[in-house]
Design a protein around this motif. Structure first.
Motif, PDB file in Angstrom:
ATOM      1  N   ARG A 199      48.432  -3.487 -14.709  1.00 51.07           N
ATOM      2  CA  ARG A 199      48.831  -4.895 -14.789  1.00 51.07           C
ATOM      3  C   ARG A 199      49.946  -5.134 -13.776  1.00 51.07           C
ATOM      4  O   ARG A 199      50.839  -4.296 -13.635  1.00 51.07           O
ATOM      5  CB  ARG A 199      49.318  -5.261 -16.191  1.00 51.07           C
ATOM      6  CG  ARG A 199      48.243  -5.214 -17.264  1.00 51.07           C
ATOM      7  CD  ARG A 199      48.797  -5.590 -18.638  1.00 51.07           C
ATOM      8  NE  ARG A 199      47.752  -5.682 -19.643  1.00 51.07           N
ATOM      9  CZ  ARG A 199      47.280  -4.650 -20.338  1.00 51.07           C
ATOM     10  NH1 ARG A 199      47.773  -3.441 -20.117  1.00 51.07           N
ATOM     11  NH2 ARG A 199      46.330  -4.806 -21.246  1.00 51.07           N
ATOM     12  N   GLN A 201      52.800  -8.089 -12.443  1.00 47.01           N
ATOM     13  CA  GLN A 201      53.479  -9.363 -12.679  1.00 47.01           C
ATOM     14  C   GLN A 201      53.835  -9.961 -11.323  1.00 47.01           C
ATOM     15  O   GLN A 201      54.554  -9.337 -10.530  1.00 47.01           O
ATOM     16  CB  GLN A 201      54.735  -9.173 -13.536  1.00 47.01           C
ATOM     17  CG  GLN A 201      54.443  -8.753 -14.974  1.00 47.01           C
ATOM     18  CD  GLN A 201      53.912  -7.334 -15.091  1.00 47.01           C
ATOM     19  OE1 GLN A 201      54.489  -6.408 -14.508  1.00 47.01           O
ATOM     20  NE2 GLN A 201      52.831  -7.141 -15.817  1.00 47.01           N
ATOM     21  N   ASP A 203      55.076 -13.455  -9.181  1.00 46.05           N
ATOM     22  CA  ASP A 203      55.629 -14.812  -9.115  1.00 46.05           C
ATOM     23  C   ASP A 203      54.778 -15.656  -8.182  1.00 46.05           C
ATOM     24  O   ASP A 203      54.448 -15.223  -7.063  1.00 46.05           O
ATOM     25  CB  ASP A 203      57.066 -14.781  -8.578  1.00 46.05           C
ATOM     26  CG  ASP A 203      58.106 -14.828  -9.679  1.00 46.05           C
ATOM     27  OD1 ASP A 203      57.777 -15.287 -10.782  1.00 46.05           O
ATOM     28  OD2 ASP A 203      59.239 -14.386  -9.421  1.00 46.05           O
ATOM     29  N   LEU A 208      55.385 -17.234 -13.227  1.00 46.48           N
ATOM     30  CA  LEU A 208      55.068 -15.822 -13.294  1.00 46.48           C
ATOM     31  C   LEU A 208      53.707 -15.636 -13.934  1.00 46.48           C
ATOM     32  O   LEU A 208      53.429 -16.139 -15.023  1.00 46.48           O
ATOM     33  CB  LEU A 208      56.139 -15.080 -14.108  1.00 46.48           C
ATOM     34  CG  LEU A 208      56.014 -13.554 -14.146  1.00 46.48           C
ATOM     35  CD1 LEU A 208      56.244 -12.959 -12.754  1.00 46.48           C
ATOM     36  CD2 LEU A 208      57.004 -12.965 -15.153  1.00 46.48           C
ATOM     37  N   LYS A 209      52.827 -14.900 -13.252  1.00 46.62           N
ATOM     38  CA  LYS A 209      51.457 -14.693 -13.724  1.00 46.62           C
ATOM     39  C   LYS A 209      51.125 -13.210 -13.702  1.00 46.62           C
ATOM     40  O   LYS A 209      51.829 -12.411 -13.080  1.00 46.62           O
ATOM     41  CB  LYS A 209      50.473 -15.491 -12.880  1.00 46.62           C
ATOM     42  CG  LYS A 209      50.720 -17.001 -12.921  1.00 46.62           C
ATOM     43  CD  LYS A 209      49.696 -17.765 -12.123  1.00 46.62           C
ATOM     44  CE  LYS A 209      49.994 -19.262 -12.087  1.00 46.62           C
ATOM     45  NZ  LYS A 209      49.858 -19.870 -13.425  1.00 46.62           N
ATOM     46  N   GLU A 210      50.057 -12.851 -14.414  1.00 47.67           N
ATOM     47  CA  GLU A 210      49.666 -11.443 -14.497  1.00 47.67           C
ATOM     48  C   GLU A 210      48.281 -11.236 -13.896  1.00 47.67           C
ATOM     49  O   GLU A 210      47.345 -11.974 -14.173  1.00 47.67           O
ATOM     50  CB  GLU A 210      49.666 -10.977 -15.952  1.00 47.67           C
ATOM     51  CG  GLU A 210      49.327  -9.498 -16.099  1.00 47.67           C
ATOM     52  CD  GLU A 210      49.496  -8.986 -17.524  1.00 47.67           C
ATOM     53  OE1 GLU A 210      50.608  -8.564 -17.858  1.00 47.67           O
ATOM     54  OE2 GLU A 210      48.492  -9.031 -18.284  1.00 47.67           O
TER      55      GLU A 210
END
Length: 212
Positions: A199, A201, A203, A208-210
């Motif tokens: 995963r 992380q 920006d 903020l998205k994964e």
């Protein structure tokens, strides 16, 4: 000895990979390049600090490279199984200025050094003889750019920035120990989990998205 170079989304087709990243990050990653020497192609996105994201697939119009392709892309059934299981952010590439030292005694994990492109090598990449991912992707593929930094000029910068990434794996302790032994910098935070799962992380302008 090693530092994060780029993250890899390994996909059955480029269209599927681009769509997945769009769903995760709300970004359309532009086309990067064809690897005529490997029969693959990609889309590329800057993630800040000389790190980037690669969406890579087998090129349906590409010629056979005369050897196993990198990133396990010859095993199309396994690529599809991983994709369908949600293992789409599938690995990472670490750069080193001393690939021979990094590989010494570890060829069974990382493979052997291959100068690429084969007809006029500009960099070295470690590839297992069968083209598979090292430790099934639990440890990085290794690249040595022969003292030259990767140019970011041809890679799109859409404002995305990597804030961290992680790996869950049943053999977390052994993986973490190997990365420590190799002096890996900016690698994933490794923790125990039932299966391999990355995963990241990231920006973006939308927050903020994964990516996984």
């Amino acid at each position: 000895m090693l530092t994060l170079d780029h993250l890899t989304v390994i996909t059955p087709t480029l269209a599927e990979g681009v769509a997945h990243v769009r769903d995760c990050l709300d970004l359309d990653v532009p086309f990067g390049q064809r690897h005529g020497y490997m029969g693959t192609w990609n889309h590329l996105l800057q993630l800040g600090d000389m790190i980037y994201l690669e969406i890579v697939a087998r090129d349906p119009d590409g010629a056979s490279p005369g050897r196993a392709r990198w990133f396990g892309l010859d095993d199309e059934k396994q690529v599809k199984r991983d994709w369908d299981a949600g293992r789409r952010l599938r690995g990472w590439v670490a750069r080193t200025d001393g690939i021979d030292a990094a590989l010494a005694g570890r060829e069974a994990i990382f493979g052997h050094k291959v100068g690429l492109p084969m007809d006029a090598p500009a960099f070295d990449f470690a590839i297992p003889d069968d083209g598979s991912l090292p430790w099934d992707g639990a440890v990085p593929s290794l690249i040595d750019r022969r003292g030259k930094a990767r140019s970011m000029a041809s890679i799109a910068d859409l404002g995305a920035r990597l804030r961290g990434f992680s790996l869950e794996h049943p053999e977390a302790e052994a993986i973490a120990a190997l990365l420590l032994e190799l002096g890996a910098e900016r690698g994933p935070v490794v923790s125990h989990g039932p299966e391999l799962r990355y995963r990241a992380q990231i920006d973006t302008s939308g927050g903020l998205k994964e990516l996984s």
